[in-house]
Design a protein around this motif. Structure first.
Motif, mmCIF file in Angstrom:
data_model
loop_
_atom_site.group_PDB
_atom_site.id
_atom_site.type_symbol
_atom_site.label_atom_id
_atom_site.label_comp_id
_atom_site.label_asym_id
_atom_site.label_seq_id
_atom_site.Cartn_x
_atom_site.Cartn_y
_atom_site.Cartn_z
ATOM 1 N N PRO A 574 53.430 42.365 24.127
ATOM 2 C CA PRO A 574 53.423 40.941 24.489
ATOM 3 C C PRO A 574 53.047 40.670 25.940
ATOM 4 N N TYR A 575 53.062 41.712 26.778
ATOM 5 C CA TYR A 575 52.828 41.525 28.209
ATOM 6 C C TYR A 575 51.481 42.135 28.586
ATOM 7 N N GLY A 576 51.061 41.839 29.822
ATOM 8 C CA GLY A 576 49.775 42.335 30.288
ATOM 9 C C GLY A 576 49.034 41.271 31.073
ATOM 10 N N LEU A 577 47.690 41.285 30.957
ATOM 11 C CA LEU A 577 46.843 40.365 31.702
ATOM 12 C C LEU A 577 46.267 39.293 30.799
ATOM 13 N N GLU A 578 46.034 38.106 31.397
ATOM 14 C CA GLU A 578 45.334 37.004 30.749
ATOM 15 C C GLU A 578 44.251 36.529 31.710
ATOM 16 N N ILE A 579 43.025 36.354 31.216
ATOM 17 C CA ILE A 579 41.883 36.032 32.087
ATOM 18 C C ILE A 579 41.281 34.699 31.678
ATOM 19 N N GLU A 580 41.020 33.853 32.679
ATOM 20 C CA GLU A 580 40.312 32.600 32.471
ATOM 21 C C GLU A 580 39.184 32.514 33.500
ATOM 22 N N SER A 581 37.969 32.247 33.029
ATOM 23 C CA SER A 581 36.842 32.209 33.958
ATOM 24 C C SER A 581 35.708 31.394 33.376
ATOM 25 N N GLN A 582 34.965 30.715 34.239
ATOM 26 C CA GLN A 582 33.755 29.997 33.879
ATOM 27 C C GLN A 582 32.717 30.243 34.961
ATOM 28 N N PRO A 583 31.460 30.355 34.605
ATOM 29 C CA PRO A 583 30.417 30.577 35.624
ATOM 30 C C PRO A 583 30.424 29.470 36.685
ATOM 31 N N ASP A 584 30.345 29.914 37.960
ATOM 32 C CA ASP A 584 30.315 29.012 39.114
ATOM 33 C C ASP A 584 31.599 28.222 39.290
ATOM 34 N N GLU A 585 32.643 28.527 38.537
ATOM 35 C CA GLU A 585 33.909 27.810 38.681
ATOM 36 C C GLU A 585 35.019 28.723 39.180
ATOM 37 N N GLY A 586 34.797 30.006 39.220
ATOM 38 C CA GLY A 586 35.809 30.928 39.691
ATOM 39 C C GLY A 586 36.538 31.614 38.546
ATOM 40 N N THR A 587 37.465 32.469 38.906
ATOM 41 C CA THR A 587 38.190 33.284 37.922
ATOM 42 C C THR A 587 39.668 33.277 38.252
ATOM 43 N N THR A 588 40.483 33.222 37.208
ATOM 44 C CA THR A 588 41.943 33.328 37.345
ATOM 45 C C THR A 588 42.416 34.462 36.451
ATOM 46 N N VAL A 589 43.083 35.456 37.054
ATOM 47 C CA VAL A 589 43.676 36.549 36.300
ATOM 48 C C VAL A 589 45.187 36.424 36.438
ATOM 49 N N ARG A 590 45.864 36.316 35.279
ATOM 50 C CA ARG A 590 47.301 36.061 35.268
ATOM 51 C C ARG A 590 48.032 37.280 34.743
ATOM 52 N N ILE A 591 49.049 37.726 35.486
ATOM 53 C CA ILE A 591 49.894 38.848 35.096
ATOM 54 C C ILE A 591 51.146 38.289 34.419
ATOM 55 N N HIS A 592 51.465 38.844 33.242
ATOM 56 C CA HIS A 592 52.643 38.404 32.473
ATOM 57 C C HIS A 592 53.605 39.585 32.382
ATOM 58 N N LEU A 593 54.824 39.412 32.956
ATOM 59 C CA LEU A 593 55.840 40.465 32.975
ATOM 60 C C LEU A 593 57.165 39.907 32.484
#
Length: 630
Positions: A574-593
């Protein structure tokens, strides 16, 4: 996802029944199964026998009705045959031997009447013009009487050798000094009258006393208003009915016209919403039909006591079956229950359970096999635990060893040219940050550290990178203090920051922004690394966390998949990384613990195994303590 969708489609009642069935013991399952089968078999057998009994009763009722009608028909035919004999005797023995020009038939007619006056009202003979030839016992006709318009007269004229029977009516032909009115059924026939040797047509009338016929039919009606017998002619007109007066006053209705069209025998009909058994018998010579009516409601009421007895017998049988099934199921299930208790003791964490051996040959063999299996599994589990622990340590060490030496080389190179450029303070700062960074990296060989140390390590790393990249990006840490004293796997933020630099803001000429935020929600910890860099298309994001992806990497060899696997290896899927990204909009990497308060004891437990295993072990220990307290 498919499993969840399927669960949503199941009705709550169905889920309850499934859960209830699954939670039953084998004794209860056997008992319920045997009982249900027995009840179903008995129910089917009982319904079948009861249906056959009801059908047989219906057949017997129909046969009884037919026998009653046959006897009534015989009696009625005998009565009508006697009346016909009177008519035949008058015609063939008297009328045919008389010449009206010189002879009379009064004496013979009176003698015939006197001999049968109990069943007769009158005998009369008319010409085809309606003139009275002779009559007994009274020969005085009423005034203004038109004989040729009488139904019995018109029915008989022109029909030689054929007797016509009328429906019941009041005799209104002759003056009667007693002023009584008699109900009669008229027998009329065409006859040949001789006058001066010439033959002419006439009509012979014999009026039967209706009360005699009524008494005969009353005997067929038992003292039951619901079951009765009535008589109709071929056109459906009522000749006799036990409720005839009510019918004539429209207070009661009968299905007599339909019954007149029925063939002889029994059938069921529905009249005025009531289901009835109707039996019909045709009377010879007349075309009349005797009809017997038995309402099915009275028939079923007669079966009430039978149904009560059947229900009582079925209830006692079911009760006996339940008791018998309980005894049999207990005999079968008791050894299995004891064996199950041994297995439950084993499941609760007791690695040295006393496996029950006993019962039938099959259960005894199963107990011996389980006892041998427990011994083998105990040894095998010990070997597997040792092997898995070594494998986990080797895997974590391998993942940890993947830190890119290129970063260390570049950092040391930067320190060298700072010293050569006499930037001693910057060189000292770099060395201090690098030392602090590697102090966290080493952490005494531990992989579980506090979130506070992980954030400190990330800040040290970014301090070095900002000097190397000459402040071409801005950095902002917003960490909620509630999560600083939670447990985490070490070196999970630094690779995300490294990727944010290399893939996001490295080429933005001072406009790059990196933001690190941390918060607590629903009992879990979240760390997000967000940049405003180049971003990625959806298809790239979709494969970043998959094994053996072909996304080109630069920067840290640890990478996102490395961090993701290390978290899952320690805390579960259930835990780990979640990634959200769009070209030219940046990237968000979320850690779930998971939110686990940090302590030396907790860190040591997590070092030894996965978090779920630790939770299960703690729950088992709590259950054992509760059982011991009880």
């Amino acid at each position: 996802m498919k499993t969840r969708m399927k669960q949503k489609q199941d009705h709550p009642l169905i889920l309850y029944i499934k859960k209830h069935i699954q939670s039953q013991s084998i004794q209860m399952t056997i008992s319920i199964s045997f009982t249900l089968v027995s009840i179903v078999v008995m129910g089917v057998l009982g319904v079948s026998l009861y249906s056959r009994f009801v059908n047989r009763m219906e057949v017997m009722t129909a046969q009884s009705s037919e026998q009653l009608l046959n006897q009534t028909s015989i009696n009625l035919e005998t009565y009508l045959r006697n009346m016909r004999r009177i008519s035949d005797a008058m015609y063939y023995s008297v009328i045919k031997n008389k010449d009206l020009a010189s002879d009379t038939m009064d004496e013979e007619m009176n003698l015939l009447y006197e001999a049968n006056k109990d069943n007769l009202i009158s005998i009369a003979c008319y010409t085809n013009q309606g003139e009275l030839v002779a009559a007994a016992p009274v020969a005085t006709e009423k005034e203004d009487l038109n004989i040729v318009d009488q139904k019995w007269f018109t029915a008989a004229v022109g029909k030689m050798e054929n007797i016509q029977f009328s429906t019941p009516h009041v005799q209104n032909l002759f003056d009667n000094t007693s002023y009584r009115y008699y109900w009669v059924v008229s027998l009329s026939r065409a006859v040949e009258l001789t006058n001066h040797g010439n033959s002419t047509l006439g009509v012979l009338l014999v009026d039967m006393n209706y009360s005699s016929m009524e008494q005969l039919l009353n005997k067929a009606n038992v003292n039951n208003d619901s079951e009765y017998v009535y008589l109709v002619d071929s056109d459906g007109e009522l000749i006799y009915h036990p409720k005839q007066k009510l019918i004539y006053t429209n207070l009661y209705e009968e299905n007599n016209y339909a019954a007149a069209s029925y063939e002889d025998g029994s059938r069921q009909e529905v009249f005025q919403g009531e289901k009835r058994l109707v039996t019909v018998k045709t009377v010879s010579y007349t075309g009349w039909k005797i009809v017997s009516v038995v309402p099915m409601s009275s028939f079923h009421m007669g079966l009430f006591s039978t149904r009560q007895f059947a229900l009582l017998f079925a209830s006692l049988s079911v009760l006996m079956l339940i008791v018998l099934n309980q005894l049999v199921s207990a005999k079968i299930a008791k050894p299995l229950q004891k064996l199950n208790e041994s297995v439950q003791d084993w499941e609760s964490g007791n690695m040295n359970p006393e496996i029950y051996v006993g019962g039938s040959l099959e259960v005894e063999h199963l107990g011996k096999t389980l006892r041998s299996t427990v011994e083998q599994l105990r040894q095998l589990m010990h070997d597997i635990v040792v092997e898995q622990e070594e494998e986990r340590k080797r895997e974590l060490d391998a993942l940890q060893s993947q830190i890119n030496p290129h970063f260390l080389y570049k950092t040391l190179d930067s320190i060298v040219w700072m010293i050569e450029g006499e930037r001693y303070e910057d060189a000292v700062f770099m060395i201090t940050q690098l030392a602090s960074l590697f102090r966290v990296c080493l952490s005494g060989g531990k992989n579980i550290i506090s979130m506070e140390d992980e954030i400190k390590h990330a800040k040290n790393y970014m301090n070095i990178q900002k000097i190397r990249y000459k402040n071409i990006f801005s950095l902002n840490f917003q960490i909620n203090e509630d999560i600083l004293h939670c447990c985490t796997v070490k070196l999970i933020i630094q690779p995300l920051l490294e990727n944010a630099i290399y893939y996001g803001v490295e080429c933005m000429d001072g406009d790059g922004e990196i933001q690190v935020t941390g918060w607590k929600r629903d009992g879990d910890v979240y760390i997000a690394v967000k940049d405003n860099g180049l971003g990625m298309p959806e298809e790239t994001v979709a494969v970043l966390l998959k094994e053996n992806n072909r996304v080109r990497k630069k920067g840290s060899g640890v990478g996102l998949i490395n961090v993701h696997n290390r978290i899952r290896l320690r805390f579960g899927e259930p835990y780990g990384l979640e990634i959200e990204s769009q070209p030219d909009e940046g990237t968000t990497v979320r850690i779930h613990l998971p939110c686990i308060p940090y302590s030396q004891e907790t860190a040591e437990k997590l070092e030894k195994g996965k978090w779920e295993e630790g939770k299960e072990k703690e729950e088992r220990e709590e259950r054992e303590e509760d059982n011991g307290t009880e």
